[in-house]
Design a protein around this motif. Structure first.
Motif, PDB file in Angstrom:
ATOM      1  N   SER A 175      28.439  44.294   1.818  1.00 28.13           N
ATOM      2  CA  SER A 175      27.703  44.541   0.587  1.00 28.13           C
ATOM      3  C   SER A 175      28.586  45.333  -0.364  1.00 28.13           C
ATOM      4  CB  SER A 175      26.423  45.316   0.896  1.00 28.13           C
ATOM      5  OG  SER A 175      25.864  45.828  -0.289  1.00 28.13           O
ATOM      6  N   CYS A 176      28.560  44.988  -1.637  1.00 24.55           N
ATOM      7  CA  CYS A 176      29.378  45.721  -2.613  1.00 24.55           C
ATOM      8  C   CYS A 176      28.822  47.110  -2.877  1.00 24.55           C
ATOM      9  CB  CYS A 176      29.462  44.944  -3.919  1.00 24.55           C
ATOM     10  SG  CYS A 176      30.658  43.616  -3.799  1.00 24.55           S
ATOM     11  N   ASN A 177      27.631  47.390  -2.381  1.00 24.18           N
ATOM     12  CA  ASN A 177      27.036  48.717  -2.573  1.00 24.18           C
ATOM     13  C   ASN A 177      27.496  49.700  -1.511  1.00 24.18           C
ATOM     14  OD1 ASN A 177      25.517  47.630  -4.699  1.00 24.18           O
ATOM     15  ND2 ASN A 177      23.956  46.907  -3.261  1.00 24.18           N
ATOM     16  N   GLU A 178      28.324  49.217  -0.563  1.00 28.32           N
ATOM     17  CA  GLU A 178      28.760  50.070   0.538  1.00 28.32           C
ATOM     18  C   GLU A 178      29.710  51.162   0.072  1.00 28.32           C
ATOM     19  OE1 GLU A 178      30.362  48.112   3.944  1.00 28.32           O
ATOM     20  OE2 GLU A 178      28.796  46.596   4.008  1.00 28.32           O
ATOM     21  N   SER A 179      30.324  50.981  -1.081  1.00 30.48           N
ATOM     22  CA  SER A 179      31.386  51.889  -1.498  1.00 30.48           C
ATOM     23  C   SER A 179      31.039  52.584  -2.806  1.00 30.48           C
ATOM     24  CB  SER A 179      32.686  51.109  -1.661  1.00 30.48           C
ATOM     25  OG  SER A 179      33.649  51.912  -2.283  1.00 30.48           O
ATOM     26  N   SER A 180      31.508  53.807  -2.934  1.00 29.33           N
ATOM     27  CA  SER A 180      31.250  54.566  -4.153  1.00 29.33           C
ATOM     28  C   SER A 180      32.492  54.653  -5.042  1.00 29.33           C
ATOM     29  CB  SER A 180      30.812  55.986  -3.788  1.00 29.33           C
ATOM     30  OG  SER A 180      31.810  56.607  -2.985  1.00 29.33           O
ATOM     31  N   THR A 181      33.640  54.214  -4.531  1.00 26.39           N
ATOM     32  CA  THR A 181      34.883  54.332  -5.302  1.00 26.39           C
ATOM     33  C   THR A 181      35.079  53.136  -6.225  1.00 26.39           C
ATOM     34  OG1 THR A 181      36.098  53.323  -3.477  1.00 26.39           O
ATOM     35  CG2 THR A 181      36.034  55.725  -3.550  1.00 26.39           C
ATOM     36  N   LYS A 182      36.070  53.252  -7.090  1.00 26.76           N
ATOM     37  CA  LYS A 182      36.319  52.253  -8.123  1.00 26.76           C
ATOM     38  C   LYS A 182      36.564  50.862  -7.535  1.00 26.76           C
ATOM     39  CE  LYS A 182      39.395  51.289 -12.007  1.00 26.76           C
ATOM     40  NZ  LYS A 182      40.616  51.707 -12.727  1.00 26.76           N
ATOM     41  N   ALA A 183      35.972  49.849  -8.170  1.00 26.11           N
ATOM     42  CA  ALA A 183      36.139  48.469  -7.709  1.00 26.11           C
ATOM     43  C   ALA A 183      37.339  47.830  -8.397  1.00 26.11           C
ATOM     44  CB  ALA A 183      34.878  47.667  -8.003  1.00 26.11           C
ATOM     45  N   ALA A 184      37.816  46.741  -7.815  1.00 26.28           N
ATOM     46  CA  ALA A 184      38.969  46.017  -8.357  1.00 26.28           C
ATOM     47  C   ALA A 184      38.576  45.225  -9.605  1.00 26.28           C
ATOM     48  CB  ALA A 184      39.516  45.078  -7.297  1.00 26.28           C
ATOM     49  N   VAL A 185      39.559  44.969 -10.469  1.00 26.54           N
ATOM     50  CA  VAL A 185      39.289  44.238 -11.711  1.00 26.54           C
ATOM     51  C   VAL A 185      38.882  42.793 -11.441  1.00 26.54           C
ATOM     52  CG1 VAL A 185      40.804  45.658 -13.137  1.00 26.54           C
ATOM     53  CG2 VAL A 185      41.760  43.674 -11.950  1.00 26.54           C
ATOM     54  N   TRP A 186      39.278  42.256 -10.302  1.00 26.59           N
ATOM     55  CA  TRP A 186      38.949  40.845 -10.018  1.00 26.59           C
ATOM     56  C   TRP A 186      37.523  40.673  -9.505  1.00 26.59           C
ATOM     57  CZ3 TRP A 186      43.369  43.121  -7.780  1.00 26.59           C
ATOM     58  CH2 TRP A 186      43.167  43.724  -6.526  1.00 26.59           C
ATOM     59  N   LEU A 187      36.829  41.770  -9.215  1.00 23.63           N
ATOM     60  CA  LEU A 187      35.472  41.695  -8.678  1.00 23.63           C
ATOM     61  C   LEU A 187      34.466  41.635  -9.825  1.00 23.63           C
ATOM     62  CD1 LEU A 187      33.953  41.822  -5.913  1.00 23.63           C
ATOM     63  CD2 LEU A 187      33.628  44.256  -6.374  1.00 23.63           C
ATOM     64  N   SER A 188      33.615  40.619  -9.828  1.00 25.46           N
ATOM     65  CA  SER A 188      32.605  40.475 -10.878  1.00 25.46           C
ATOM     66  C   SER A 188      31.573  41.589 -10.780  1.00 25.46           C
ATOM     67  CB  SER A 188      31.911  39.117 -10.761  1.00 25.46           C
ATOM     68  OG  SER A 188      32.856  38.072 -10.794  1.00 25.46           O
ATOM     69  N   ASP A 189      31.064  42.011 -11.940  1.00 22.46           N
ATOM     70  CA  ASP A 189      30.095  43.116 -11.979  1.00 22.46           C
ATOM     71  C   ASP A 189      28.805  42.781 -11.233  1.00 22.46           C
ATOM     72  OD1 ASP A 189      31.824  44.621 -13.486  1.00 22.46           O
ATOM     73  OD2 ASP A 189      30.996  43.953 -15.411  1.00 22.46           O
ATOM     74  N   ASP A 190      28.427  41.502 -11.229  1.00 23.95           N
ATOM     75  CA  ASP A 190      27.148  41.119 -10.618  1.00 23.95           C
ATOM     76  C   ASP A 190      27.278  40.725  -9.148  1.00 23.95           C
ATOM     77  OD1 ASP A 190      28.615  38.855 -11.031  1.00 23.95           O
ATOM     78  OD2 ASP A 190      26.984  37.677 -11.923  1.00 23.95           O
ATOM     79  N   THR A 191      28.469  40.942  -8.553  1.00 18.69           N
ATOM     80  CA  THR A 191      28.663  40.575  -7.148  1.00 18.69           C
ATOM     81  C   THR A 191      27.931  41.568  -6.245  1.00 18.69           C
ATOM     82  OG1 THR A 191      30.853  39.691  -7.646  1.00 18.69           O
ATOM     83  CG2 THR A 191      30.362  40.140  -5.336  1.00 18.69           C
ATOM     84  N   SER A 192      27.081  41.054  -5.368  1.00 17.11           N
ATOM     85  CA  SER A 192      26.350  41.932  -4.451  1.00 17.11           C
ATOM     86  C   SER A 192      26.861  41.816  -3.017  1.00 17.11           C
ATOM     87  CB  SER A 192      24.852  41.607  -4.491  1.00 17.11           C
ATOM     88  OG  SER A 192      24.643  40.240  -4.137  1.00 17.11           O
ATOM     89  N   GLU A 193      27.300  40.613  -2.639  1.00 19.83           N
ATOM     90  CA  GLU A 193      27.798  40.386  -1.278  1.00 19.83           C
ATOM     91  C   GLU A 193      29.138  39.674  -1.356  1.00 19.83           C
ATOM     92  OE1 GLU A 193      25.395  39.368   2.602  1.00 19.83           O
ATOM     93  OE2 GLU A 193      26.022  37.479   1.666  1.00 19.83           O
ATOM     94  N   VAL A 194      30.045  40.084  -0.488  1.00 24.41           N
ATOM     95  CA  VAL A 194      31.412  39.551  -0.530  1.00 24.41           C
ATOM     96  C   VAL A 194      31.773  38.926   0.812  1.00 24.41           C
ATOM     97  CG1 VAL A 194      33.841  40.226  -0.616  1.00 24.41           C
ATOM     98  CG2 VAL A 194      32.260  41.116  -2.306  1.00 24.41           C
ATOM     99  N   SER A 195      32.372  37.740   0.755  1.00 26.13           N
ATOM    100  CA  SER A 195      32.927  37.093   1.952  1.00 26.13           C
ATOM    101  C   SER A 195      34.425  36.922   1.733  1.00 26.13           C
ATOM    102  CB  SER A 195      32.274  35.726   2.171  1.00 26.13           C
ATOM    103  OG  SER A 195      32.642  34.836   1.116  1.00 26.13           O
ATOM    104  N   PHE A 196      35.129  36.534   2.776  1.00 30.21           N
ATOM    105  CA  PHE A 196      36.576  36.319   2.647  1.00 30.21           C
ATOM    106  C   PHE A 196      36.857  35.223   1.625  1.00 30.21           C
ATOM    107  CE2 PHE A 196      40.570  34.253   4.030  1.00 30.21           C
ATOM    108  CZ  PHE A 196      41.429  35.341   3.882  1.00 30.21           C
ATOM    109  N   ILE A 197      36.067  34.146   1.646  1.00 29.20           N
ATOM    110  CA  ILE A 197      36.273  33.034   0.710  1.00 29.20           C
ATOM    111  C   ILE A 197      36.001  33.480  -0.716  1.00 29.20           C
ATOM    112  CG2 ILE A 197      35.450  30.758  -0.001  1.00 29.20           C
ATOM    113  CD1 ILE A 197      37.146  30.693   2.517  1.00 29.20           C
TER     114      ILE A 197
END
Length: 518
Positions: free
Chosen positions: A250-272
């Protein structure tokens, strides 16, 4: 000369203060990294030949490096050499627990030096030792490949996610590379590294650790190291692909800055999903891809494409909405100009390998986006390289066979695509002369033409016809299948264009002629 194990031993056996040992380790690591990164020499000089006691030296190195790792967690002289050698798993797991209880009190400077040295010893073992010596079981570096050591390093890496320095990620990269070389199966039956990789992927949920990094602002060099670990697991470990595909965070697992390639509305991340985002970023960020010689985005793109191929992601390229972002990356790569210090053709060939599994319907999108012409140009480039260098190795097959397979698939499925490809190989402006030669041959001879009726030397059609008698079997067969399709599966036209002598192996394989007995 680079007797790295002996130089390393002289440092790790030293009784100096940590700061002096750390400095000495840094210097010897800088030297070996330059040595290992240099282009390989054609043959070894006498100075490169391994000395008789190298096994013993490497074993002592690996135990002392592990001792240094444990002591950087537990405190100076807390670990006995004999105890680590005898009970490696127990010693490393005890160190892991101490680390978890006291992460803030760790001497990270010393820890990073020993991680870097361990990574380099493992790399030297894979790159130098195994190139000159038969594998020795147990491995002389098995203490660094032990499940406990792998677990300790994976623990270090996991707890670096939240406190990673954006400006300096060398320690995280060294840990990732340590794990890569520790779990790399360099020869069949390497049970130590295979067991370590199995433990890392299945027991330690390493994919999720990697995902937590991939959503952070990692450097391209760190991204390459992390993705390479996953790519290697997919290729070499049975069941790893399924485990990796099923792993999400889950993208909510972390409190630190996210990468620029990660979309703002992303909630769940997989390897693909995250690797597709990274691929899109790598191709479209500044400076223009592929960048200068030290820009690692080129290696990153190749690594992601290799992992996607191993996961058979091409099967998902079917024109659907869910496949659009990856397909756009494929279009971007095919459009790349080839005038670069780096071999863009390598990127394009990796993309074509993905397309081998795709639905033929995407050929229409390739044409509408102007990328089908890029595929044809790629075929021309790769065929010319093989012909000019007289390449008959498996590397040559890997470079051209996917292109032949994809073009044949698209040309078989669509008459319009087939005409486009045929016009590229057999230019329309040469067709009138070809037809005249066919007529002349039929009027003057009752025998089959043994050679092509119209294939001027060094043209693409001449090069392709030359591959019909190439020593490498896959190249010969796939070139023949493509030419057969471009001739609309017509044996008469096929013989006129390529010659009966050149076409006989394919015609025989299709049961259209009887091959001569040996």
């Amino acid at each position: 000369e680079m007797d790295f194990p002996q130089r390393l031993l002289s440092v790790v056996e030293d009784e100096r203060e940590n700061a002096s040992v750390n400095q000495a380790l840094t210097e010897v690591c800088e030297d070996v990294e330059k040595f290992l990164s240099a282009p390989p020499r054609v043959e070894n000089s006498e100075a490169d030949v391994l000395h008789d006691d190298v096994l013993g030296v490497m074993k002592r190195d690996s135990v002392l490096l592990l001792k240094g790792l444990i002591e950087s967690v537990q405190g100076t002289d807390a670990a006995e050499y004999a105890e680590i050698e005898k009970n490696t798993l127990k010693s490393t797991l005890a160190a892991k627990q101490i680390y978890l209880d006291n992460k803030e009190g760790i001497d990270t400077g010393t820890l990073s030096c020993y991680v870097r040295a361990g990574k380099n010893l493992l790399r030297w073992y894979v790159q130098i030792f195994l190139s000159q010596m038969a594998p020795s079981l147990p491995s002389p570096v098995s203490f660094l490949q032990n499940n406990g050591t792998v677990e300790l390093l994976a623990c270090f890496l996991e707890h670096q996610v939240e406190k990673m320095d954006i400006a300096n990620q060398e320690m995280e990269r060294d840990i990732s590379l340590f794990l890569f070389y520790a779990t790399f199966s360099a020869f069949p039956g390497d049970e130590t590294s295979e067991g370590a990789l199995r433990h890392l992927i299945f027991d330690l949920s390493f994919t999720k650790t990697v995902l937590r990094f991939l959503v952070k602002p990692c450097s391209s060099a760190l991204l390459v190291a992390l993705v390479r670990n996953i790519h290697t697991a997919i290729v070499s470990l049975q069941g790893a692909g399924k485990e990796i595909l099923n792993s999400t965070i889950s993208c909510n697992e972390s409190s630190t800055k996210a990468a620029v390639w990660l979309s703002d509305d992303t909630s769940e991340v997989s390897f693909i999903s995250i690797c597709t985002d990274i691929l899109h970023w790598a191709l479209n960020s500044e400076p223009a891809f592929p960048g200068e010689s030290d820009d690692r985005r080129f290696d990153l793109v190749l690594e992601i494409l290799g992992a996607f191929y191993a996961l058979r992601r091409g099967q998902k390229l079917d024109g659907s909405e869910s496949s659009k972002k990856l397909f756009q990356c494929i279009l971007d790569i095919l459009k790349l100009p080839e005038e670069s210090e780096k071999d863009i053709v390598q990127c394009k060939t990796s993309v074509v390998s993905l397309l081998m599994d795709c639905s033929p319907v995407v050929s229409k999108d390739l044409i509408s986006n102007g990328c089908f012409a890029s595929l044809l140009d790629l075929m021309d480039t790769q065929v010319r390289r093989i012909i000019e260098a007289v390449r008959v190795d498996d590397g040559a097959a890997a470079a051209i066979v996917p292109v032949f397979i994809v073009l044949n698939k698209f040309s078989t499925a669509s008459a319009d695509v087939r005409k486009t490809a045929k016009d590229f190989v057999f230019p329309p402006e040469a067709e009138e002369a070809f037809r005249q030669k066919v007529q002349e041959h039929e009027n003057t001879s009752n025998k089959r033409n043994m050679g092509p009726l119209d294939a001027p030397k060094r043209t693409l059609r001449w090069n392709l016809i030359s591959l019909l008698t190439w020593p490498q079997g896959h190249i010969k067969r796939c070139a023949g299948e493509l030419l057969w399709t471009l001739c609309s599966f017509n044996a008469t036209e096929f013989v006129h264009r390529v010659g009966f002598g050149n076409g006989m192996p394919l015609l025989g394989a299709k049961g259209l002629v009887q091959m001569p007995q040996q």
